[in-house]
Enzyme design. Structure first.
Site, PDB file in Angstrom:
ATOM      1  N   LYS A 268      44.711  42.246   9.636  1.00  0.00           N
ATOM      2  CA  LYS A 268      43.873  43.212  10.391  1.00  0.00           C
ATOM      3  C   LYS A 268      43.339  42.646  11.708  1.00  0.00           C
ATOM      4  O   LYS A 268      42.135  42.586  11.944  1.00  0.00           O
ATOM      5  CB  LYS A 268      42.724  43.709   9.518  1.00  0.00           C
ATOM      6  CG  LYS A 268      43.200  44.515   8.314  1.00  0.00           C
ATOM      7  CD  LYS A 268      42.110  45.352   7.712  1.00  0.00           C
ATOM      8  CE  LYS A 268      42.571  46.078   6.466  1.00  0.00           C
ATOM      9  NZ  LYS A 268      42.818  45.184   5.315  1.00  0.00           N
TER      10      LYS A 268
HETATM   11  O1  LIG Z   1      42.366  51.159   4.134  1.00  0.00           O
HETATM   12  C1  LIG Z   1      42.550  50.070   3.581  1.00  0.00           C
HETATM   13  C2  LIG Z   1      43.161  49.004   4.213  1.00  0.00           C
HETATM   14  C3  LIG Z   1      43.393  47.856   3.526  1.00  0.00           C
HETATM   15  N1  LIG Z   1      43.020  47.719   2.231  1.00  0.00           N
HETATM   16  C4  LIG Z   1      43.342  46.456   1.545  1.00  0.00           C
HETATM   17  O2  LIG Z   1      44.218  46.729   0.447  1.00  0.00           O
HETATM   18  C5  LIG Z   1      43.843  45.973  -0.684  1.00  0.00           C
HETATM   19  C6  LIG Z   1      43.396  46.904  -1.795  1.00  0.00           C
HETATM   20  O3  LIG Z   1      43.052  46.193  -2.952  1.00  0.00           O
HETATM   21  P1  LIG Z   1      42.851  46.923  -4.393  1.00  0.00           P
HETATM   22  O4  LIG Z   1      42.436  45.786  -5.278  1.00  0.00           O
HETATM   23  O5  LIG Z   1      44.174  47.518  -4.786  1.00  0.00           O
HETATM   24  O6  LIG Z   1      41.791  47.930  -4.215  1.00  0.00           O
HETATM   25  C7  LIG Z   1      42.769  45.006  -0.209  1.00  0.00           C
HETATM   26  O7  LIG Z   1      43.416  43.829   0.247  1.00  0.00           O
HETATM   27  C8  LIG Z   1      42.142  45.720   0.960  1.00  0.00           C
HETATM   28  O8  LIG Z   1      41.589  44.848   1.917  1.00  0.00           O
HETATM   29  C9  LIG Z   1      42.413  48.764   1.606  1.00  0.00           C
HETATM   30  O9  LIG Z   1      42.051  48.690   0.417  1.00  0.00           O
HETATM   31  N2  LIG Z   1      42.205  49.910   2.296  1.00  0.00           N
END
Ligand SMILES: O=c1ccn([C@@H]2O[C@H](COP(=O)(O)O)[C@@H](O)[C@H]2O)c(=O)[nH]1
Length: 321
Positions: free
Chosen positions: A112
């Site tokens: 990001k």
């Molecule tokens: O909009 C967003 C952008 C990035 N993320 C990232 O994805 C994973 C989600 O993790 P989970 O454990 O499946 O919830 C995490 O690395 C976030 O930083 C997001 O969730 N939403």
């Protein structure tokens, strides 16, 4: 995106496993098992907690990668979890990316980044690498794509597009994020009635326009949260050449039905991420018992992750049928 789309076709699975190791998902006893080994290597005992996690997180990731390679096309290491450990953690991030690529996985680095043009050019080395003495680019991070923040506008994006094009890699720009507060900014209404995220969506289509591959999708993808099913469906129509990375499935409440509208009519156009739901699945299988060896713990983590990844694949397949 052609390489990612080929990998999805080969595995018949439009999902990506997020490698987000934390003390909540890595067994505490596994972290403890590396204490003596690292204690012999550090100059300052204060470094032990970071070092033992850096080692444990890599072994954790390696076990998961071995278990899911061949059934999922991609992994998404979240750099924040590694940077939290300092330089040793950053080494673990890079080693994880390199190992995942060596096992045939597409690596989507969730970094990001976003800044003014001159600084974005430095961040874009994540994709473009560094010129080595022989004139060739040295791939420092072993990522096939990175996530980028669009808040600074076109001059913060162009260096990534140029680097992606030169290195045959991809990028995903935040358009409609999955988190609850995202509407505070992303749903702001502009003078012509357009929402801010829709304006960003139009910019993303434009940023990718010169990089459309054989698949019909450009190198410039979009992050669209599974927690916004209706908006995601509308964005799918608004962004015909933009491939979606869809986080928010599982731990954040998004379902396969919620993400179905983010795919195109051929069942392509998106890849769905789950991090905690896959790498923390071992906790649902009874956890580990006292006295379990580190190898047995890693075995439990790996088999649980594999089962969860297969269940997610089947869940998506049913929703897309
Ligand atoms: O909009 C967003 C952008 C990035 N993320 C990232 O994805 C994973 C989600 O993790 P989970 O454990 O499946 O919830 C995490 O690395 C976030 O930083 C997001 O969730 N939403």
């Amino acid at each position: 995106m052609d390489k990612l789309i080929e990998a999805i076709k080969a595995t018949q699975n439009p999902s990506v496993v997020g490698l987000d190791p934390t003390d909540q998902v890595v067994p505490a006893a596994l972290i403890d098992s590396f204490r003596e080994e690292v204690a012999d290597q550090v100059d300052d005992p204060a470094e032990i907690p970071a070092m033992q996690r850096a080692v444990a997180y890599f072994e954790f990731n390696r076990a998961i990668i071995d278990a899911i390679a061949g059934i999922v096309p991609a992994v998404k290491p979240q750099i924040a979890m590694y940077e939290a450990l300092g330089p040793a953690g950053v080494d673990t991030y890079e080693m994880t990316c390199e190992y995942a690529q060596s096992q045939g996985l597409y690596v989507l680095g969730d970094v990001k980044r976003g800044d003014i043009g001159s600084t974005a050019a430095a961040y874009a080395k994540h994709l473009g690498g560094l010129a080595a003495n022989n004139g060739e680019a040295l791939d420092l991070w072993h990522e096939d794509a990175v996530t980028v923040n669009p808040y600074l506008g076109t001059d913060g994006i162009t260096p990534f597009v140029d680097a992606a094009q030169a290195a045959d890699k991809d990028m995903f720009v935040l358009v409609r994020t999955s988190n609850p507060s995202s509407k505070e900014i992303q749903e702001l209404e502009l003078a012509d009635g357009t929402r801010l995220y829709e304006r960003v969506a139009d910019l993303v289509e434009g940023w990718g326009a010169d990089t459309i591959g054989a698949s019909g999708y450009s190198r410039v993808g979009a992050v669209v949260g599974a927690t916004h099913p209706e908006q995601g469906k509308q964005l799918r129509e608004r962004m015909p050449h933009t491939f979606f990375l869809v986080p928010g499935y599982g731990a954040q409440g998004g379902t396969a039905a919620d993400v179905a509208g983010m795919f195109d009519e051929q069942g392509s156009g998106a890849i769905v991420n789950s991090s905690r739901g896959i790498i923390g699945a071992w906790r649902k299988n009874g956890g580990y018992s006292d006295g379990m060896s580190a190898d047995d713990m890693l075995g439990l983590v790996a088999s649980s992750a594999r089962d969860a990844a297969l269940a997610m694949r089947d869940d998506l397949e049913a929703a897309l049928a």
